[in-house]
Motif scaffolding. Structure first.
Motif, PDB file in Angstrom:
ATOM      1  N   GLU A   1       0.972  -1.400   0.026  1.00  0.00           N
ATOM      2  CA  GLU A   1       0.347   0.114  -0.063  1.00  0.00           C
ATOM      3  C   GLU A   1       0.609   1.298  -0.344  1.00  0.00           C
ATOM      4  O   GLU A   1       0.568   2.103  -0.450  1.00  0.00           O
ATOM      5  CB  GLU A   1      -0.902  -0.196   1.230  1.00  0.00           C
ATOM      6  CG  GLU A   1      -1.879  -1.099   0.985  1.00  0.00           C
ATOM      7  CD  GLU A   1      -1.416  -2.361   1.553  1.00  0.00           C
ATOM      8  OE1 GLU A   1      -2.056  -3.313   1.433  1.00  0.00           O
ATOM      9  OE2 GLU A   1      -0.295  -2.898   1.978  1.00  0.00           O
ATOM     10  N   ALA A   2       2.256   1.777   0.495  1.00  0.00           N
ATOM     11  CA  ALA A   2       2.909   2.671   0.248  1.00  0.00           C
ATOM     12  C   ALA A   2       3.591   2.700  -0.460  1.00  0.00           C
ATOM     13  O   ALA A   2       3.762   3.348  -1.390  1.00  0.00           O
ATOM     14  CB  ALA A   2       3.957   2.266   2.157  1.00  0.00           C
TER      15      ALA A   2
ATOM     16  N   LEU B   1      -5.222   2.812  -7.735  1.00  0.00           N
ATOM     17  CA  LEU B   1      -6.801   2.713  -6.506  1.00  0.00           C
ATOM     18  C   LEU B   1      -7.415   0.936  -5.897  1.00  0.00           C
ATOM     19  O   LEU B   1      -7.185   1.035  -5.731  1.00  0.00           O
ATOM     20  CB  LEU B   1      -7.580   3.132  -6.476  1.00  0.00           C
ATOM     21  CG  LEU B   1      -7.097   4.745  -6.821  1.00  0.00           C
ATOM     22  CD1 LEU B   1      -8.585   6.138  -6.972  1.00  0.00           C
ATOM     23  CD2 LEU B   1      -6.752   5.435  -5.355  1.00  0.00           C
ATOM     24  N   PHE B   2      -6.541   0.799  -7.433  1.00  0.00           N
ATOM     25  CA  PHE B   2      -7.181  -0.787  -7.299  1.00  0.00           C
ATOM     26  C   PHE B   2      -6.043  -1.657  -7.679  1.00  0.00           C
ATOM     27  O   PHE B   2      -6.286  -2.933  -7.153  1.00  0.00           O
ATOM     28  CB  PHE B   2      -8.215  -1.234  -8.890  1.00  0.00           C
ATOM     29  CG  PHE B   2      -9.303  -0.609  -8.945  1.00  0.00           C
ATOM     30  CD1 PHE B   2     -10.467  -0.520  -8.078  1.00  0.00           C
ATOM     31  CD2 PHE B   2      -9.309   0.889  -9.160  1.00  0.00           C
ATOM     32  CE1 PHE B   2     -11.437   0.263  -7.766  1.00  0.00           C
ATOM     33  CE2 PHE B   2     -10.757   1.371  -9.895  1.00  0.00           C
ATOM     34  CZ  PHE B   2     -11.456   1.059  -9.335  1.00  0.00           C
ATOM     35  N   LEU B   3      -4.591  -1.265  -7.653  1.00  0.00           N
ATOM     36  CA  LEU B   3      -4.272  -2.215  -7.907  1.00  0.00           C
ATOM     37  C   LEU B   3      -3.415  -3.219  -6.839  1.00  0.00           C
ATOM     38  O   LEU B   3      -3.005  -4.668  -7.254  1.00  0.00           O
ATOM     39  CB  LEU B   3      -2.447  -1.721  -8.951  1.00  0.00           C
ATOM     40  CG  LEU B   3      -2.369  -1.439  -9.723  1.00  0.00           C
ATOM     41  CD1 LEU B   3      -0.407   0.010  -9.961  1.00  0.00           C
ATOM     42  CD2 LEU B   3      -2.204  -3.016 -10.392  1.00  0.00           C
ATOM     43  N   PRO B   4      -3.446  -3.303  -5.346  1.00  0.00           N
ATOM     44  CA  PRO B   4      -3.010  -4.281  -4.199  1.00  0.00           C
ATOM     45  C   PRO B   4      -4.362  -4.577  -4.581  1.00  0.00           C
ATOM     46  O   PRO B   4      -3.664  -5.732  -3.859  1.00  0.00           O
ATOM     47  CB  PRO B   4      -3.150  -2.468  -2.835  1.00  0.00           C
ATOM     48  CG  PRO B   4      -2.971  -1.603  -3.921  1.00  0.00           C
ATOM     49  CD  PRO B   4      -3.396  -1.731  -4.779  1.00  0.00           C
TER      50      PRO B   4
ATOM     51  N   LEU C   1      -4.249 -11.777  -9.437  1.00  0.00           N
ATOM     52  CA  LEU C   1      -3.063 -12.152  -9.967  1.00  0.00           C
ATOM     53  C   LEU C   1      -1.624 -12.034  -9.457  1.00  0.00           C
ATOM     54  O   LEU C   1      -1.244 -10.943  -8.666  1.00  0.00           O
ATOM     55  CB  LEU C   1      -3.107 -10.719 -11.575  1.00  0.00           C
ATOM     56  CG  LEU C   1      -5.062 -11.140 -12.071  1.00  0.00           C
ATOM     57  CD1 LEU C   1      -4.374  -9.971 -13.105  1.00  0.00           C
ATOM     58  CD2 LEU C   1      -4.831 -12.320 -12.672  1.00  0.00           C
ATOM     59  N   SER C   2      -0.225 -12.915  -9.948  1.00  0.00           N
ATOM     60  CA  SER C   2       0.230 -12.908  -9.674  1.00  0.00           C
ATOM     61  C   SER C   2       1.386 -11.576 -10.179  1.00  0.00           C
ATOM     62  O   SER C   2       0.778 -10.958 -11.010  1.00  0.00           O
ATOM     63  CB  SER C   2       0.820 -14.107  -9.850  1.00  0.00           C
ATOM     64  OG  SER C   2       1.532 -13.512 -11.266  1.00  0.00           O
ATOM     65  N   ARG C   3       2.630 -10.836  -9.320  1.00  0.00           N
ATOM     66  CA  ARG C   3       2.886 -10.328  -9.926  1.00  0.00           C
ATOM     67  C   ARG C   3       3.222 -10.221 -11.599  1.00  0.00           C
ATOM     68  O   ARG C   3       2.788  -8.957 -12.567  1.00  0.00           O
ATOM     69  CB  ARG C   3       4.116  -9.405  -9.453  1.00  0.00           C
ATOM     70  CG  ARG C   3       3.821  -8.902  -7.961  1.00  0.00           C
ATOM     71  CD  ARG C   3       4.623  -8.074  -7.363  1.00  0.00           C
ATOM     72  NE  ARG C   3       5.452  -8.995  -6.611  1.00  0.00           N
ATOM     73  CZ  ARG C   3       5.608  -9.332  -5.404  1.00  0.00           C
ATOM     74  NH1 ARG C   3       4.494  -8.639  -4.964  1.00  0.00           N
ATOM     75  NH2 ARG C   3       6.285 -10.378  -4.755  1.00  0.00           N
TER      76      ARG C   3
ATOM     77  N   LEU D   1       5.102  -1.097 -13.585  1.00  0.00           N
ATOM     78  CA  LEU D   1       6.218  -0.258 -12.835  1.00  0.00           C
ATOM     79  C   LEU D   1       5.540  -0.767 -10.800  1.00  0.00           C
ATOM     80  O   LEU D   1       7.150  -1.101  -9.868  1.00  0.00           O
ATOM     81  CB  LEU D   1       6.723   1.374 -12.606  1.00  0.00           C
ATOM     82  CG  LEU D   1       6.301   1.333 -14.593  1.00  0.00           C
ATOM     83  CD1 LEU D   1       7.329   2.693 -13.593  1.00  0.00           C
ATOM     84  CD2 LEU D   1       7.944   0.917 -14.112  1.00  0.00           C
ATOM     85  N   TRP D   2       4.162  -0.261 -10.975  1.00  0.00           N
ATOM     86  CA  TRP D   2       4.441  -1.013  -9.190  1.00  0.00           C
ATOM     87  C   TRP D   2       4.513  -2.040  -8.886  1.00  0.00           C
ATOM     88  O   TRP D   2       5.147  -2.865  -7.929  1.00  0.00           O
ATOM     89  CB  TRP D   2       2.411  -0.668  -9.269  1.00  0.00           C
ATOM     90  CG  TRP D   2       2.081  -1.411  -7.944  1.00  0.00           C
ATOM     91  CD1 TRP D   2       2.281  -0.362  -6.714  1.00  0.00           C
ATOM     92  CD2 TRP D   2       1.576  -2.190  -7.555  1.00  0.00           C
ATOM     93  NE1 TRP D   2       1.464  -1.106  -5.650  1.00  0.00           N
ATOM     94  CE2 TRP D   2       1.489  -2.219  -6.102  1.00  0.00           C
ATOM     95  CE3 TRP D   2       1.583  -3.548  -8.397  1.00  0.00           C
ATOM     96  CZ2 TRP D   2       0.506  -2.822  -5.400  1.00  0.00           C
ATOM     97  CZ3 TRP D   2       0.670  -4.691  -7.490  1.00  0.00           C
ATOM     98  CH2 TRP D   2       0.291  -4.387  -6.295  1.00  0.00           C
TER      99      TRP D   2
END
Length: 548
Positions: free
Chosen positions: A153-154, A286-289, A295-297, A339-340
């Motif tokens: 989240e950070a 806002l939705f990636l976490p 889904l896996s990275r 990138l995230w």
């Protein structure tokens, strides 16, 4: 993590995307970084547009991006080493003051109408130097200010800061360039550093407790490179970053020419396109976490890379401004998705003692790809056309993403890289002998004959960990006179290096070692012995000792 962060928010679980902002030090840094990032985007957009006035050549326009990225290649690794061994607060204050001074010089030159190609590139390079020195230190503050469970989240909030600024900065730059002039844009960037300087000045950072002297600069550099080479999850981050950014850089390098030449627009058009990139990125963050829970990275990076490649095709072919703004919004979402995922993987793949150096390697690879990719695609565009260069780079993104998809970024679960301190206390050595070496450590195992193959498979990861944490040699040998009796050995340059290895062993390492030890059939724990080379500083009686 600081005590303050630990007191304010429990580390027992996640509380949503916004939870890190409840922690005062993180919140102060976040808002200061947002203001600084807005200024940075204002500066970047202004410099790219000013260069199109000074020279319409695609190569010269792409040199602005290269001048921003190249310092990261040249100085990021050194900055990472400094981040890990010097007072981080004072170090960051120096970098912010340096960048404020460079931005002020640009403001003055623009105000008196004395900007030319070379002083623009030189001062852009100077700003890049400041950013390259500051970025590793700023990136490692998130793990220090929030509990480990909040790290994704950070990272997402840090990306949100960058992409909010990407939405606001270009729009502000477009207005300032069109209505007032470049000097106003550069001046606002100079003022944007004040917030971070104030936050750093007031930051009451608790000094790190050091039982050992800090590493020397070049020794710290070697340790960082060695860690990245041996640690396979972090190595995968570097490989996948390189594969993406070399081709993806084309969009950033050539976007000013799309706005000015292909769309026949002004600085407002360029700023608008970048703003839509930022809007898409903000929405995605806002939705990636939550998406990461499904889904896996690895799948996120692959999917987002392919979507980004499609938006580069749109950038090459669409000439309707509204349609192109929509494509740029999707582009921003895909860009931040890649990138995230890479940044979370990089942050979570390394322990605190080497985090600054490891992240500086990530930054160096990313920026090197941006600089090289910008130059290459600028040259291709000059030799062919801007749309042709974009189409070629889009194909490259797809091929590269598929080629490196098997380099895993790790599981969703964050590894526990806190120090375990589970090794027994080492033998006492006189302080004057700390740099004596080399040091040889042996560990004796008794293994059942039917378990030898499984034991050797289990101990290989342990050997990688020994080398990763400082051993320059490692091996495992079986006693021919007594099959099943194995001797593991590893060597360090000095006794001080071995003591550092004690402090670097993590809880993840402890689990690997416990898996190895379960093959041991002796009545007592595996016997550990220490041997040291060189002459002692003073005559002492030495005895064999046990414990690792």
């Amino acid at each position: 993590m600081t005590k303050q962060a630990g007191n304010e928010v429990s580390s027992g679980g996640r509380s949503g995307t916004w939870a890190p902002l409840k922690i005062l030090p993180f919140r102060a840094f976040w808002f200061a970084a947002l203001g600084s990032n807005i200024g940075t985007w204002i500066n970047g957009v202004s410099s790219a547009w000013v260069m199109t006035d000074l020279s319409p050549s695609p190569v010269m326009v792409s040199l602005v991006q290269a001048a921003t990225s190249l310092p990261m290649v040249l100085f990021a690794l050194a900055a990472g080493a400094l981040t890990d061994i010097v007072d981080r607060r004072r170090y960051l204050l120096f970098t912010q003051i340096w960048m404020a001074a460079a931005a002020t010089m640009l403001t003055v030159l623009a105000a008196i109408d004395q900007i030319d190609i070379w002083n623009l590139l030189i001062l852009t390079f100077a700003l890049g130097i400041g950013a390259s020195l500051a970025t590793p230190a700023l990136n490692v503050t998130a793990p220090e200010l929030v509990p480990r469970s909040m790290l994704p989240e950070a990272v997402a909030l840090s990306s949100l800061s960058m992409n909010l600024s990407r939405s606001l900065g270009p729009a502000i730059a477009g207005v300032l360039l069109a209505q007032i002039g470049p000097w106003a844009a550069y001046g606002l960037n100079a003022l944007s550093f004040i917030g971070m300087i104030v936050v750093l000045w007031r930051w009451k950072r608790e000094p790190e407790e050091r039982s050992l002297p800090p590493e020397r600069f070049f020794q710290a550099l070697r340790a960082g490179v060695r860690y990245a080479h041996v640690a396979s999850p972090f190595r995968a981050v570097l490989i996948r970053t390189t594969a993406f950014i070399l081709f993806a850089a084309s969009g950033w390098a050539l976007l000013p020419l799309i706005a000015r030449v292909e769309l026949a627009g002004g600085p407002g058009t360029y700023g608008l396109l970048l703003s839509f990139v930022g809007l898409g990125a903000v929405g995605a963050i806002l939705f990636l976490p939550r998406l990461h829970e499904l889904l896996s990275r690895d799948h996120l990076v692959l999917g987002a890379s392919l979507v980004y490649a499609a938006t580069i095709i749109a950038l090459a072919t669409l000439r309707n401004e509204a349609a192109l703004c929509g494509a740029m919004m999707v582009s921003g979402a895909a860009w931040v998705g890649v990138l995230w995922s890479l940044q979370v993987a990089a942050q979570t793949a390394v322990p605190a003692w080497v985090r600054g150096r490891a992240l500086s390697l990530y930054i160096m690879v990313f920026s090197g790809g941006m600089a090289l990719g910008s130059l290459v695609w600028g040259w291709v565009a000059a030799s062919t056309t801007v749309p042709a260069a974009l189409l070629l780079s889009s194909g490259g993104i797809m091929v590269a993403a598929l080629a490196v998809r098997n380099f895993s970024l790790g599981s969703r679960e964050i590894p526990d890289l806190a120090p375990s301190y589970h090794w027994a206390h080492p033998p006492t050595v006189e302080e004057s002998d700390l740099r004596r070496g080399p040091v040889l450590v042996t560990v004796e195992y008794e293994i059942a004959l039917g378990q030898r193959k499984a034991f050797l498979e289990a101990i290989r990861p342990l050997g990688a960990m020994r080398r990763r944490d400082g051993a320059f040699a490692w091996g495992i040998f079986e006693d021919l006179d007594k099959p099943g009796r194995y001797i593991e050995f590893f060597q360090q340059d000095s006794w001080l290096d071995h003591l550092r290895q004690h402090a670097r062993v993590t809880r993840e390492d402890q689990r690997v070692q416990e898996n190895v030890n379960r093959f041991h059939t002796g009545n007592e724990a595996p016997r550990v012995s220490h041997f040291i080379g060189g002459a002692p500083a003073a005559s002492t009686d030495s005895t064999a000792a046990t414990g690792t």
